[in-house]
Structures are given as C-alpha cells and as structure tokens.
Write a protein that holds these residues in place. Structure first.
Motif, PDB file in Angstrom:
ATOM      1  N   ASP A   1       1.099  -1.328   0.018  1.00  0.00           N
ATOM      2  CA  ASP A   1       0.228  -0.119   0.081  1.00  0.00           C
ATOM      3  C   ASP A   1       0.591   1.253  -0.016  1.00  0.00           C
ATOM      4  O   ASP A   1       1.498   1.056   0.700  1.00  0.00           O
ATOM      5  CB  ASP A   1      -1.063  -0.212   1.516  1.00  0.00           C
ATOM      6  CG  ASP A   1      -2.327  -1.292   1.193  1.00  0.00           C
ATOM      7  OD1 ASP A   1      -2.101  -1.507   0.529  1.00  0.00           O
ATOM      8  OD2 ASP A   1      -2.203  -1.342   1.796  1.00  0.00           O
ATOM      9  N   LEU A   2       0.458   2.486  -0.438  1.00  0.00           N
ATOM     10  CA  LEU A   2       1.161   3.788  -1.355  1.00  0.00           C
ATOM     11  C   LEU A   2       0.311   4.702  -1.342  1.00  0.00           C
ATOM     12  O   LEU A   2      -1.064   4.380  -1.424  1.00  0.00           O
ATOM     13  CB  LEU A   2       2.407   3.900  -2.352  1.00  0.00           C
ATOM     14  CG  LEU A   2       3.394   2.383  -2.447  1.00  0.00           C
ATOM     15  CD1 LEU A   2       4.232   2.983  -3.647  1.00  0.00           C
ATOM     16  CD2 LEU A   2       4.489   3.024  -1.235  1.00  0.00           C
ATOM     17  N   MET A   3       0.699   5.465  -0.268  1.00  0.00           N
ATOM     18  CA  MET A   3      -0.456   6.178   0.093  1.00  0.00           C
ATOM     19  C   MET A   3       0.219   7.864  -0.772  1.00  0.00           C
ATOM     20  O   MET A   3       1.423   8.045  -0.897  1.00  0.00           O
ATOM     21  CB  MET A   3      -1.028   7.014   1.200  1.00  0.00           C
ATOM     22  CG  MET A   3      -1.900   6.696   1.897  1.00  0.00           C
ATOM     23  SD  MET A   3      -2.718   7.039   3.165  1.00  0.00           S
ATOM     24  CE  MET A   3      -1.275   7.251   4.533  1.00  0.00           C
ATOM     25  N   TYR A   4      -0.837   9.422  -2.476  1.00  0.00           N
ATOM     26  CA  TYR A   4       0.159   9.983  -2.526  1.00  0.00           C
ATOM     27  C   TYR A   4      -0.799  10.988  -2.259  1.00  0.00           C
ATOM     28  O   TYR A   4      -2.086  10.758  -1.858  1.00  0.00           O
ATOM     29  CB  TYR A   4      -0.175  10.048  -4.111  1.00  0.00           C
ATOM     30  CG  TYR A   4      -0.664   9.396  -4.903  1.00  0.00           C
ATOM     31  CD1 TYR A   4      -1.075   8.168  -5.230  1.00  0.00           C
ATOM     32  CD2 TYR A   4      -1.872  10.696  -5.253  1.00  0.00           C
ATOM     33  CE1 TYR A   4      -2.539   7.588  -5.561  1.00  0.00           C
ATOM     34  CE2 TYR A   4      -3.163  10.454  -5.680  1.00  0.00           C
ATOM     35  CZ  TYR A   4      -3.421   9.562  -6.252  1.00  0.00           C
ATOM     36  OH  TYR A   4      -4.111   8.415  -6.939  1.00  0.00           O
ATOM     37  N   ALA A   5      -0.484  12.000  -2.532  1.00  0.00           N
ATOM     38  CA  ALA A   5      -1.078  13.491  -2.579  1.00  0.00           C
ATOM     39  C   ALA A   5      -0.546  13.626  -0.842  1.00  0.00           C
ATOM     40  O   ALA A   5      -1.614  14.159  -0.002  1.00  0.00           O
ATOM     41  CB  ALA A   5      -2.116  13.248  -2.948  1.00  0.00           C
ATOM     42  N   LEU A   6       0.396  13.732  -0.208  1.00  0.00           N
ATOM     43  CA  LEU A   6       1.067  13.806   1.160  1.00  0.00           C
ATOM     44  C   LEU A   6       1.497  15.287   1.330  1.00  0.00           C
ATOM     45  O   LEU A   6       2.043  16.244   0.297  1.00  0.00           O
ATOM     46  CB  LEU A   6       1.920  12.688   1.475  1.00  0.00           C
ATOM     47  CG  LEU A   6       1.697  11.425   0.550  1.00  0.00           C
ATOM     48  CD1 LEU A   6       2.815  10.163   1.076  1.00  0.00           C
ATOM     49  CD2 LEU A   6       0.472  10.711   2.038  1.00  0.00           C
ATOM     50  N   PRO A   7       1.891  15.732   2.542  1.00  0.00           N
ATOM     51  CA  PRO A   7       2.011  16.863   2.877  1.00  0.00           C
ATOM     52  C   PRO A   7       3.313  17.297   2.338  1.00  0.00           C
ATOM     53  O   PRO A   7       4.151  16.415   2.622  1.00  0.00           O
ATOM     54  CB  PRO A   7       2.192  16.884   4.451  1.00  0.00           C
ATOM     55  CG  PRO A   7       1.363  15.434   4.714  1.00  0.00           C
ATOM     56  CD  PRO A   7       1.280  14.961   3.775  1.00  0.00           C
ATOM     57  N   GLN A   8       3.383  18.175   1.425  1.00  0.00           N
ATOM     58  CA  GLN A   8       4.368  18.968   0.997  1.00  0.00           C
ATOM     59  C   GLN A   8       5.233  17.948   0.188  1.00  0.00           C
ATOM     60  O   GLN A   8       6.440  17.705  -0.487  1.00  0.00           O
ATOM     61  CB  GLN A   8       5.588  19.328   1.840  1.00  0.00           C
ATOM     62  CG  GLN A   8       5.903  20.371   2.670  1.00  0.00           C
ATOM     63  CD  GLN A   8       5.362  20.854   4.031  1.00  0.00           C
ATOM     64  OE1 GLN A   8       5.746  19.910   4.228  1.00  0.00           O
ATOM     65  NE2 GLN A   8       5.036  22.230   4.122  1.00  0.00           N
ATOM     66  N   GLN A   9       4.489  16.867  -0.884  1.00  0.00           N
ATOM     67  CA  GLN A   9       4.574  16.224  -1.562  1.00  0.00           C
ATOM     68  C   GLN A   9       4.838  17.088  -3.008  1.00  0.00           C
ATOM     69  O   GLN A   9       3.836  17.648  -3.560  1.00  0.00           O
ATOM     70  CB  GLN A   9       3.704  15.285  -1.683  1.00  0.00           C
ATOM     71  CG  GLN A   9       4.417  14.019  -2.018  1.00  0.00           C
ATOM     72  CD  GLN A   9       3.872  12.613  -2.225  1.00  0.00           C
ATOM     73  OE1 GLN A   9       2.787  12.169  -2.412  1.00  0.00           O
ATOM     74  NE2 GLN A   9       4.841  11.253  -2.520  1.00  0.00           N
ATOM     75  N   SER A  10       6.319  16.759  -4.204  1.00  0.00           N
ATOM     76  CA  SER A  10       6.387  16.846  -5.203  1.00  0.00           C
ATOM     77  C   SER A  10       5.841  15.621  -5.903  1.00  0.00           C
ATOM     78  O   SER A  10       5.776  14.412  -5.487  1.00  0.00           O
ATOM     79  CB  SER A  10       7.134  17.173  -5.634  1.00  0.00           C
ATOM     80  OG  SER A  10       8.692  16.289  -5.393  1.00  0.00           O
TER      81      SER A  10
END
Ligand SMILES: C[S@@+](CC[C@H](N)C(=O)[O-])C[C@H]1O[C@@H](n2cnc3c(N)ncnc32)[C@H](O)[C@@H]1O
Ligand code: SF4
Length: 386
Positions: free
Chosen positions: A167-176
């Motif tokens: 499982d990976l999550m994206y649109a994380l804080p300060q993520q490019s």
C-alpha cells in the motif's frame, strides 16, 4: 422493483477483521484501536471461530475461494495465533485448493521476524502498509516505521511469498510529483508486482480530518501528483485494473478484492466486520459490534447479539452492484447483473442508455464497463443507478 430471485450463487470469500494497531495513525478511520495489554489474541481467535460457526448455516456446502486477514494490523498477532485461526477456519469451511490467503502487515522490525511463521501457517499473499519510503513523509503521517524498515520488510516478504502487495499513499504533505513517483519506483525496483496506490484523504472524525496537516497539495497539484504516480506505475509494468489497484499481470491481481468488486459473496467475521451473502431469496448483509470489547463479550455469551442482519431492498441493488463493478477497468460481463442481483437488465435499461449517451459507459452490450470518462467521473456515472 420486484423482489429478486437468484438462480445461481456467486463465489464466496472470507474476511477476518483484526481491530488493533500498535498506534493509531492520524489519517485513518478504519475500525482499529491502539493495542493495549488487555487485548488477548487467544480469546479473540476463539471469538472469531464462534462468529464463523454461527455463519455456517447461511453458506452450507459452498467452497471458500479466498481469505483476507485485514485490519487494523493483523501482524500484531503472533504466527501461532494466525496458525490456530487458519486451522480453525479450515476445520469449519471447505477452503478451495490453492485459495488466496492474504494477511495485512505493518513493516516494523518485529513484524518482519514473523513473516516466516505466517508463511508456514498457510498465508500465501502478504500486503504491506508501506505508505511511503521517505522518512520525512512517514513522520508527517505519524507512521511508526522508517523507509529503510519498509524496504527491508518488502525484501523479506518477496523471499517468502510469491504474491506481495504494498500500500502506498500519495498527495502527502509537501509532496512533489517526483517524490510520489520515486515511492512507486522504489517498490517496483524491489520486485513488488502489486501496488495499491491511494490518494490520501482527510476523513472526518480523525485528527487530520479536524486539523489537516500543513502543506497538503491543493486539488490541481494533487492531480499532477496522481498523474506522476500513474505514469510511474505504467512504466514499471503495473497495469491499473481498479480505481486504486495495479498489477503486473492477471495472476498478481488480488482475487479476494476482485470478488468484492464483482459483487461476489463474503462472510465477514471480527469486530465491525461486514458480510454479504446471497440466497435464492435475495441478498443479505450483516454487520458486527464495532468495539472489540463489545464484540468479544457478545461472542463469549450471546453470539447472535453481536450480529445485525438485513435484506438488501431490490431498489438498492442496481447502485450497490454498479458501485463495485464499475470500479473495475474491464467492468464485468453484463449477464452477472441478473445473476448476482436477481433483477433483469431490462429494469435498468433507461439508466444504461443515459450512461452510454453521456459517454460514461461502454456501449458494447456484453459487458458493463466504464469508459475513461466514466472512470474519471465515477460518481456521476453511479448517480444514474440510484
Ligand atoms: C488496514 S490498513 C493496512 C495495514 C496496516 N494497518 C498498515 O497501515 O500498515 C489499509 C490501508 O488503507 C490506506 N489508508 C488508510 N487511511 C487512508 C486515508 N485516509 N487515505 C488514503 N488511504 C488510506 C493505507 O494505505 C493503509 O495501508
Ligand atoms: S493505517 Fe493501518 S496502522 Fe494506521 S491506524 Fe489505520 S489500520 Fe492502523
């Protein structure tokens, strides 16, 4: 709509909920509770087996095609507990030879040491909650592990299990976009052949839902991150087959989740677990007491009191069916609608026609399949079946 009458029964799977985690993550609204010394894995295994025994008259003689230990974090349980639980399950239901048996695990060090025991107990697919390999991102998410541990867990799992998900999550804080793509590439480079990639959502009634973390990407930036994630998955040879699921080949797709999306049946046991069982009289759903303490107490004294059941009304079935089936890139064969709801396709023909006219549903008559536009505006497509 008329009361449905089912002529055939769909495949059956088994979901087992383990409702504890080492620490509750601030973004998560799953039915999971911080593990404390009062949690007794042996008592819980007994309760699960009582729960399963109570379900048997509803599924008499039907083989079980897959088992999924989800949570919470099932890897807080020892390999001995999982072994006893699987033994008990095998004694109660007929597990199909080669059935997919998945366990969700956290990537912490002490859990990694248990992976071999899980494999010996009969687990043949491991799903690891990596979320990100980036230490700063993991800290922002309140995770208890670091990127290096996640990588070590993935490597250890790939040595032991033929099928591994991360499982990976994206649109994380300060993520490019580049950072999000790097997470995908790192999992794929390690040899992972299935990735569940989730857009981090702010759930009400969670700490993040009340106070979102600083630096969350705005909508447009989040779309750029998603595009980078999807491109990295495609480059790694992982094809999207559902809204958040990507696999190297059909063989690596998650059979258990496919059964949900294909509107199959499932027994759900454990605190807060849901079940869906069809019979010739229609489709019924069940839900269990949510809090582990209440669930355990009921299973030890009056098991039937831990479970509430209701029949799904005929006019709710088209939406329920589509909400699952249209998440799948390839959709489902159209004849499954009648087989799995007991209704006829003619009863939803006006909605289908509207969806096709709006370019949301593929016009081919033999399948119910969303178009790329339908996938993008899935909620609009589903509204038509309400
Ligand atoms: C039951 S957990 C997986 C196993 C284990 N508890 C863990 O977190 O490592 C299910 C998955 O749902 C996803 N998830 C949970 N809350 C989410 C949220 N608010 N937004 C997006 N994904 C979320 C995470 O990727 C998580 O791994
Ligand atoms: S994301 Fe996983 S570890 Fe975190 S609270 Fe939710 S179920 Fe537990």
């Amino acid at each position: 709509m008329n009361t449905p009458a089912l002529t055939a029964l769909p495949p059956l799977s088994l979901y087992v909920h383990i409702p504890w985690c080492i620490r509750k993550c601030p973004y998560c609204d799953f039915n999971s509770h911080t593990l404390n010394s009062s949690a007794d894995e042996n008592a819980y295994v007994d309760a699960l087996l009582t729960d399963l025994a109570q379900e048997l008259p509803l599924v008499w003689g039907r083989p079980v095609e897959s088992v999924f230990f989800g949570g919470g974090t099932p890897s807080v349980f020892s390999a001995e507990a999982i072994d006893r639980l699987l033994g008990g399950i095998r004694a109660l239901v007929r597990l199909q030879p080669g059935a997919e048996i998945t366990l969700e695990a956290n990537p912490g060090t002490f859990e990694r040491e248990r992976f071999g025991g899980y494999a010996q107990a009969g687990i043949n697919r491991l799903s690891i909650g990596v979320q990100s390999f980036d230490d700063a991102k993991l800290a922002a998410l309140g995770r208890i592990h670091r990127g290096g541990e996640a990588e070590a867990a993935v490597t250890a799992a790939l040595d032991l299990f033929e099928r591994v998900n991360t499982d990976l999550m994206y649109a994380l804080p300060q993520q490019s976009p580049e950072q999000a793509a790097a997470d995908i590439r790192r999992a794929a480079a390690a040899g992972v052949r299935h990735i569940s990639a989730y857009h981090l959502t702010m759930e009400p009634n969670t700490p993040f839902g009340h106070t979102p973390p600083p630096g969350l990407p705005e909508d447009e930036a989040a779309l750029d991150i998603e595009a980078a994630v999807h491109a990295a998955l495609a480059e790694a040879g992982l094809a999207q087959y559902e809204t958040s699921a990507f696999a190297h080949s059909r063989e690596h797709q998650c059979r258990h989740n496919l059964n949900y999306w294909q509107f199959g049946d499932y027994i759900g046991i454990g605190a807060g677990a849901h079940g869906k069982i069809s019979s010739h009289a229609g489709v019924s759903r069940s839900v269990r007491s949510r809090h582990p303490k209440d669930y355990l107490a009921a299973m030890q004294t009056q098991p039937h009191k831990a479970v509430r059941r209701h029949k799904v009304a005929a006019d709710e079935l088209p939406f329920e069916f589509m909400m699952n089936a249209l998440r799948l890139h390839d959709g489902v064969p159209s004849h499954w609608f009648a087989e799995r709801t007991g209704l006829t396709l003619a009863q939803i023909a006006p909605a289908i026609q509207k969806a096709v006219e709006r370019g949301l549903l593929d016009p081919a008559p033999h399948s119910l399949k969303p178009t790329p536009l339908g996938r993008r505006f899935l909620n609009d497509l589903l509204q038509l079946f309400l």
